[in-house]
Design an enzyme around this catalytic site. Structure first.
Site, PDB file in Angstrom:
ATOM      1  N   PHE A  17       0.631 -11.614 -10.543  1.00  0.00           N
ATOM      2  CA  PHE A  17      -0.522 -12.522 -10.580  1.00  0.00           C
ATOM      3  C   PHE A  17      -1.243 -12.452 -11.936  1.00  0.00           C
ATOM      4  O   PHE A  17      -1.192 -13.403 -12.733  1.00  0.00           O
ATOM      5  CB  PHE A  17      -1.424 -12.141  -9.387  1.00  0.00           C
ATOM      6  CG  PHE A  17      -2.838 -12.605  -9.467  1.00  0.00           C
ATOM      7  CD1 PHE A  17      -3.152 -13.937  -9.756  1.00  0.00           C
ATOM      8  CD2 PHE A  17      -3.881 -11.713  -9.221  1.00  0.00           C
ATOM      9  CE1 PHE A  17      -4.474 -14.355  -9.813  1.00  0.00           C
ATOM     10  CE2 PHE A  17      -5.198 -12.129  -9.265  1.00  0.00           C
ATOM     11  CZ  PHE A  17      -5.498 -13.444  -9.573  1.00  0.00           C
ATOM     12  N   ILE A  18      -1.867 -11.335 -12.238  1.00  0.00           N
ATOM     13  CA  ILE A  18      -2.602 -11.219 -13.509  1.00  0.00           C
ATOM     14  C   ILE A  18      -1.611 -11.238 -14.675  1.00  0.00           C
ATOM     15  O   ILE A  18      -1.864 -11.838 -15.722  1.00  0.00           O
ATOM     16  CB  ILE A  18      -3.446  -9.920 -13.547  1.00  0.00           C
ATOM     17  CG1 ILE A  18      -4.447  -9.911 -12.375  1.00  0.00           C
ATOM     18  CG2 ILE A  18      -4.170  -9.779 -14.885  1.00  0.00           C
ATOM     19  CD1 ILE A  18      -5.159  -8.571 -12.178  1.00  0.00           C
ATOM     20  N   LEU A  87       0.388  -3.426 -16.705  1.00  0.00           N
ATOM     21  CA  LEU A  87      -0.169  -3.946 -15.449  1.00  0.00           C
ATOM     22  C   LEU A  87       0.676  -3.562 -14.240  1.00  0.00           C
ATOM     23  O   LEU A  87       0.197  -3.668 -13.103  1.00  0.00           O
ATOM     24  CB  LEU A  87      -0.256  -5.475 -15.503  1.00  0.00           C
ATOM     25  CG  LEU A  87      -1.074  -6.103 -16.634  1.00  0.00           C
ATOM     26  CD1 LEU A  87      -0.866  -7.616 -16.655  1.00  0.00           C
ATOM     27  CD2 LEU A  87      -2.557  -5.800 -16.465  1.00  0.00           C
ATOM     28  N   TYR A 155      -4.994   5.430  -4.503  1.00  0.00           N
ATOM     29  CA  TYR A 155      -4.933   4.404  -5.558  1.00  0.00           C
ATOM     30  C   TYR A 155      -5.991   4.673  -6.640  1.00  0.00           C
ATOM     31  O   TYR A 155      -5.690   4.648  -7.839  1.00  0.00           O
ATOM     32  CB  TYR A 155      -5.144   3.028  -4.908  1.00  0.00           C
ATOM     33  CG  TYR A 155      -5.251   1.872  -5.867  1.00  0.00           C
ATOM     34  CD1 TYR A 155      -4.121   1.201  -6.317  1.00  0.00           C
ATOM     35  CD2 TYR A 155      -6.498   1.428  -6.312  1.00  0.00           C
ATOM     36  CE1 TYR A 155      -4.236   0.121  -7.190  1.00  0.00           C
ATOM     37  CE2 TYR A 155      -6.614   0.352  -7.177  1.00  0.00           C
ATOM     38  CZ  TYR A 155      -5.485  -0.297  -7.613  1.00  0.00           C
ATOM     39  OH  TYR A 155      -5.600  -1.355  -8.472  1.00  0.00           O
TER      40      TYR A 155
HETATM   41  P1  NAD Z   1       0.634  -8.121  -8.589  1.00  0.00           P
HETATM   42  O1  NAD Z   1       1.193  -7.389  -7.405  1.00  0.00           O
HETATM   43  O2  NAD Z   1       0.655  -9.597  -8.570  1.00  0.00           O
HETATM   44  O3  NAD Z   1       1.283  -7.616  -9.940  1.00  0.00           O
HETATM   45  C1  NAD Z   1       1.906  -6.354 -10.080  1.00  0.00           C
HETATM   46  C2  NAD Z   1       3.226  -6.580 -10.800  1.00  0.00           C
HETATM   47  O4  NAD Z   1       3.822  -5.305 -11.054  1.00  0.00           O
HETATM   48  C3  NAD Z   1       4.229  -7.397  -9.970  1.00  0.00           C
HETATM   49  O5  NAD Z   1       4.856  -8.343 -10.788  1.00  0.00           O
HETATM   50  C4  NAD Z   1       5.204  -6.341  -9.471  1.00  0.00           C
HETATM   51  O6  NAD Z   1       6.486  -6.881  -9.204  1.00  0.00           O
HETATM   52  C5  NAD Z   1       5.177  -5.369 -10.627  1.00  0.00           C
HETATM   53  N1  NAD Z   1       5.555  -4.008 -10.252  1.00  0.00           N
HETATM   54  C6  NAD Z   1       5.133  -3.282  -9.187  1.00  0.00           C
HETATM   55  N2  NAD Z   1       5.698  -2.077  -9.195  1.00  0.00           N
HETATM   56  C7  NAD Z   1       6.493  -2.021 -10.284  1.00  0.00           C
HETATM   57  C8  NAD Z   1       7.354  -1.048 -10.832  1.00  0.00           C
HETATM   58  N3  NAD Z   1       7.518   0.154 -10.256  1.00  0.00           N
HETATM   59  N4  NAD Z   1       8.023  -1.332 -11.969  1.00  0.00           N
HETATM   60  C9  NAD Z   1       7.877  -2.542 -12.568  1.00  0.00           C
HETATM   61  N5  NAD Z   1       7.093  -3.511 -12.092  1.00  0.00           N
HETATM   62  C10 NAD Z   1       6.413  -3.253 -10.965  1.00  0.00           C
HETATM   63  O7  NAD Z   1      -0.866  -7.580  -8.726  1.00  0.00           O
HETATM   64  P2  NAD Z   1      -2.028  -7.949  -9.755  1.00  0.00           P
HETATM   65  O8  NAD Z   1      -3.215  -8.235  -8.936  1.00  0.00           O
HETATM   66  O9  NAD Z   1      -1.568  -8.914 -10.761  1.00  0.00           O
HETATM   67  O10 NAD Z   1      -2.275  -6.517 -10.452  1.00  0.00           O
HETATM   68  C11 NAD Z   1      -1.963  -6.255 -11.822  1.00  0.00           C
HETATM   69  C12 NAD Z   1      -2.628  -4.947 -12.232  1.00  0.00           C
HETATM   70  O11 NAD Z   1      -4.050  -5.069 -12.153  1.00  0.00           O
HETATM   71  C13 NAD Z   1      -2.270  -3.729 -11.374  1.00  0.00           C
HETATM   72  O12 NAD Z   1      -2.175  -2.610 -12.218  1.00  0.00           O
HETATM   73  C14 NAD Z   1      -3.459  -3.569 -10.456  1.00  0.00           C
HETATM   74  O13 NAD Z   1      -3.616  -2.239 -10.002  1.00  0.00           O
HETATM   75  C15 NAD Z   1      -4.571  -3.975 -11.404  1.00  0.00           C
HETATM   76  N6  NAD Z   1      -5.779  -4.418 -10.709  1.00  0.00           N
HETATM   77  C16 NAD Z   1      -5.750  -5.559  -9.958  1.00  0.00           C
HETATM   78  C17 NAD Z   1      -6.932  -5.964  -9.329  1.00  0.00           C
HETATM   79  C18 NAD Z   1      -6.990  -7.193  -8.469  1.00  0.00           C
HETATM   80  O14 NAD Z   1      -8.059  -7.442  -7.883  1.00  0.00           O
HETATM   81  N7  NAD Z   1      -5.935  -7.980  -8.359  1.00  0.00           N
HETATM   82  C19 NAD Z   1      -8.118  -5.223  -9.510  1.00  0.00           C
HETATM   83  C20 NAD Z   1      -8.061  -4.042 -10.239  1.00  0.00           C
HETATM   84  C21 NAD Z   1      -6.908  -3.653 -10.872  1.00  0.00           C
HETATM   85  C1  UD1 Z   2      -8.914  -4.855  -4.805  1.00  0.00           C
HETATM   86  C2  UD1 Z   2      -7.488  -4.876  -5.353  1.00  0.00           C
HETATM   87  C3  UD1 Z   2      -7.207  -3.567  -6.041  1.00  0.00           C
HETATM   88  C4  UD1 Z   2      -8.284  -3.328  -7.084  1.00  0.00           C
HETATM   89  C5  UD1 Z   2      -9.692  -3.365  -6.464  1.00  0.00           C
HETATM   90  C6  UD1 Z   2     -10.779  -3.295  -7.532  1.00  0.00           C
HETATM   91  C7  UD1 Z   2      -5.765  -6.189  -4.215  1.00  0.00           C
HETATM   92  C8  UD1 Z   2      -4.838  -6.267  -3.054  1.00  0.00           C
HETATM   93  N1  UD1 Z   2      -6.528  -5.060  -4.271  1.00  0.00           N
HETATM   94  O1  UD1 Z   2      -9.034  -3.839  -3.785  1.00  0.00           O
HETATM   95  O2  UD1 Z   2      -5.929  -3.613  -6.676  1.00  0.00           O
HETATM   96  O3  UD1 Z   2      -8.066  -2.161  -7.785  1.00  0.00           O
HETATM   97  O4  UD1 Z   2      -9.849  -4.625  -5.817  1.00  0.00           O
HETATM   98  O5  UD1 Z   2     -12.035  -3.428  -6.961  1.00  0.00           O
HETATM   99  O6  UD1 Z   2      -5.813  -7.064  -5.047  1.00  0.00           O
HETATM  100  N2  UD1 Z   2     -10.651  -7.825   3.784  1.00  0.00           N
HETATM  101  C9  UD1 Z   2     -10.923  -8.467   4.974  1.00  0.00           C
HETATM  102  N3  UD1 Z   2      -9.942  -9.246   5.515  1.00  0.00           N
HETATM  103  C10 UD1 Z   2      -8.713  -9.415   4.951  1.00  0.00           C
HETATM  104  C11 UD1 Z   2      -8.437  -8.738   3.723  1.00  0.00           C
HETATM  105  C12 UD1 Z   2      -9.430  -7.949   3.181  1.00  0.00           C
HETATM  106  O7  UD1 Z   2     -12.024  -8.326   5.532  1.00  0.00           O
HETATM  107  O8  UD1 Z   2      -7.891 -10.160   5.507  1.00  0.00           O
HETATM  108  C13 UD1 Z   2     -11.722  -7.011   3.169  1.00  0.00           C
HETATM  109  C14 UD1 Z   2     -11.306  -5.578   2.932  1.00  0.00           C
HETATM  110  O9  UD1 Z   2     -11.497  -4.800   4.079  1.00  0.00           O
HETATM  111  C15 UD1 Z   2     -12.226  -5.200   1.763  1.00  0.00           C
HETATM  112  C16 UD1 Z   2     -12.427  -6.520   1.011  1.00  0.00           C
HETATM  113  O10 UD1 Z   2     -12.009  -7.557   1.894  1.00  0.00           O
HETATM  114  O11 UD1 Z   2     -13.482  -4.759   2.248  1.00  0.00           O
HETATM  115  C17 UD1 Z   2     -11.567  -6.596  -0.250  1.00  0.00           C
HETATM  116  O12 UD1 Z   2     -10.245  -6.200   0.103  1.00  0.00           O
HETATM  117  P1  UD1 Z   2      -8.994  -6.401  -0.889  1.00  0.00           P
HETATM  118  O13 UD1 Z   2      -8.927  -7.795  -1.341  1.00  0.00           O
HETATM  119  O14 UD1 Z   2      -7.810  -5.795  -0.220  1.00  0.00           O
HETATM  120  O15 UD1 Z   2      -9.439  -5.611  -2.174  1.00  0.00           O
HETATM  121  P2  UD1 Z   2      -9.947  -4.128  -2.503  1.00  0.00           P
HETATM  122  O16 UD1 Z   2      -9.537  -3.135  -1.474  1.00  0.00           O
HETATM  123  O17 UD1 Z   2     -11.384  -4.234  -2.882  1.00  0.00           O
END
Ligand code: NAD
Ligand code: UD1
Length: 316
Positions: A17-18, A87, A155
Site C-alpha cells: 500500500f504505502i 517498508l 509489533y
Molecule cells: P502493506 O502490507 O501493504 O505493505 C507491506 C509490504 O511488505 C507488502 O508489499 C508485503 O508483500 C511486503 N512484505 C511483507 N513481508 C515481507 C518480507 N518478509 N520480505 C519482503 N517483503 C515483505 O502495508 P503498509 O501499510 O503499506 O505498510 C508499509 C510499512 O509501513 C510497514 O513497515 C508498516 O509496519 C509501516 N506502517 C504502516 C502503517 C499503516 O497504518 N498502514 C502505520 C505505521 C507503520
Molecule cells: C495501525 C497499522 C499498524 C501501524 C499503527 C500505527 C494496519 C493493519 N495497522 O495499527 O501497522 O503501525 O496503525 O498507529 O495498518 N478496528 C475495528 N474494527 C475493524 C478493524 C479495526 O474496530 O474491523 C479498530 C481496532 O480495534 C483499533 C482501530 O480500529 O482500535 C485501528 O485498528 P487497525 O486499523 O488495525 O490499526 P492499528 O492497530 O491502530
C-alpha cells in the site's frame, strides 16, 4: 529507455500500500527504483503503471533472509544503490500478538538485513517505516517523539528495536538514517481482504457493499489517520534530508474515535450499514494523536489532506 544517471533507490515492500505510492512518487521525481517484495500482502497490480518502464525493477525477495543476493544482479547492471526506503514488514499489531516470533524475524530481522547491506555498500540514506505503536499507552497527547517509549505489542517492540538498530548503525557504522513513526495511514490500494487489514480499508469496503461494520470495544479508542499522499511526502523529504538520526512522527495532529469514523464512512457512502460491537482486541492502544512540530520544522512537511477528502479518495 534506460536512464543510468538517475539515482537508484531500493523500496522494500514496494508492492504494498504505502510502498507502491512511494514508488510512484520516486519515479515521477526522477529516480530509478528497485522494489524488493515477497508479495505476502503486496500486489504486482499496485505497480502496473510501470510494468513496461525500465525505471522500475521488481525482485522477489524475503527481507528476513537478506537482500544481498536479490540486489547483486541489479547493481551489476545498474550501479550501486544510493538510498533505501525500508517498508517491508508484517503490519498487523494483532497478528504480532499471536505470532511474536514471525514478527521479530520479519520486522526486526528484516531491518538488520537492510542495515547490513547499507553498511557494506555505503548506502547514503536509509528511511525506515516505524510506527506510533512504539509509544504504547501514553497519557500525553499529542504524543511528542521524545516521550518514553513503552510498546504494548510485539509489533511495537520490534519497531522500537529496529529504531535502536538504525541508531546503532548510524553512530557506529556511519549509515545515515531517518525513522518515521507513521500513525494510522489510509488511502487507495490499502488491502481490505484480511481481518488484520487497516480499519479504514475494512470499513470502506464493507460500507460500500452495504455490509455491517464491527467495532472492537466500545469505539471510544482514537487514532490519528493520515492520508497516504502526505506520508509519501514525509518519506520523500526524509530521503532528501542530509541529517542523520532524525526521528519524526508522521500524522495530522488530530484524532477521531473509531465509532465516529464508522459513522462518517457510512454517511459518505450514503448507506445504511449497521454498526455492531465485538470485544476489544489485545495489545491495542487506546488513544493516539501525533505531535507534528518536528515533521513540519525538520522535514518541512504538513499533512494537509483532511480526513473527509482522504476518505472520498479512498471510497473512489
Ligand atoms: P502493506 O502490507 O501493504 O505493505 C507491506 C509490504 O511488505 C507488502 O508489499 C508485503 O508483500 C511486503 N512484505 C511483507 N513481508 C515481507 C518480507 N518478509 N520480505 C519482503 N517483503 C515483505 O502495508 P503498509 O501499510 O503499506 O505498510 C508499509 C510499512 O509501513 C510497514 O513497515 C508498516 O509496519 C509501516 N506502517 C504502516 C502503517 C499503516 O497504518 N498502514 C502505520 C505505521 C507503520
Ligand atoms: C495501525 C497499522 C499498524 C501501524 C499503527 C500505527 C494496519 C493493519 N495497522 O495499527 O501497522 O503501525 O496503525 O498507529 O495498518 N478496528 C475495528 N474494527 C475493524 C478493524 C479495526 O474496530 O474491523 C479498530 C481496532 O480495534 C483499533 C482501530 O480500529 O482500535 C485501528 O485498528 P487497525 O486499523 O488495525 O490499526 P492499528 O492497530 O491502530
Amino acid at each position: 529507455m534506460t536512464a543510468p544517471s538517475l539515482p537508484l533507490v531500493v523500496v522494500t515492500g514496494g508492492a504494498g500500500f504505502i510502498g507502491s505510492h512511494t514508488v510512484d512518487r520516486l519515479i515521477e521525481s526522477g529516480h530509478r527504483v528497485v522494489v524488493l517484495d515477497n508479495f505476502s500482502t503486496g500486489k504486482r497490480a499496485n505497480l502496473a503503471r510501470w510494468a513496461t518502464d525500465d525505471r522500475l525493477r521488481i525482485e522477489v525477495c524475503d527481507v528476513s533472509h537478506g537482500i544481498f543476493a536479490a540486489l547483486a544482479p541489479v547493481t551489476a547492471a545498474l550501479g550501486p544503490v544510493e538510498r533505501i526506503v525500508h517498508l517491508a514488514a508484517q503490519v498487523s499489531v494483532v497478528h504480532s500478538v499471536a505470532n511474536p516470533l514471525v514478527d521479530m524475524q520479519v520486522n526486526y530481522g528484516g531491518t538488520l538485513h537492510v542495515l547490513e547491506y547499507a553498511r557494506a555498500t555505503g548506502v547514503k540514506k536509509v528511511v525506515f517505516a516505524s510506527s506510533a505503536a512504539v509509544y504504547g499507552d501514553v497519557t500525553e497527547m499529542p504524543v511528542p517523539e521524545d516521550i518514553k517509549c513503552a510498546p504494548v505489542s510485539p509489533y511495537g517492540i520490534d519497531k522500537l528495536a529496529s529504531e535502536l538498530a538504525l541508531d546503532y548503525y548510524a553512530v557506529v557504522h556511519a549509515v545515515p538514517a531517518t525513522w518515521l513513526r507513521f500513525f494510522n495511514v489510509f488511502g487507495p490500494r490499502q488491502d481490505p481482504s484480511s481481518p488484520y487489514s487497516g480499519v479504514i480499508s475494512i470499513f470502506s469496503d464493507r460500507a460500500r457493499a452495504g455490509k455491517g461494520l464491527t467495532i472492537f470495544g466500545d469505539g471510544g479508542q482514537t487514532r490519528d489517520f493520515v492520508y497516504v499522499g502526505d506520508v509519501v511526502s514525509a518519506i520523500a523529504a526524509a530521503l532528501r534530508d542530509g541529517n542523520s538520526r532524525v526521528v519524526a512522527n508522521v500524522g495530522t495532529g488530530r484524532e477521531i474515535s473509531v465509532l465516529e469514523l464508522a459513522r462518517t464512512i457510512v454517511e459518505l457512502c450514503a448507506g445504511s450499514s449497521a454498526i455492531t460491537h465485538a470485544p476489544a482486541r489485545a495489545g491495542e492502544i487506546l488513544k493516539s494523536r501525533a505531535r507534528v512540530d518536528r515533521l513540519r520544522d525538520v522535514l518541512g512537511v504538513v499533512a494537509t489532506t483532511s480526513l473527509v477528502d482522504g476518505l472520498r479518495a479512498t471510497l473512489g
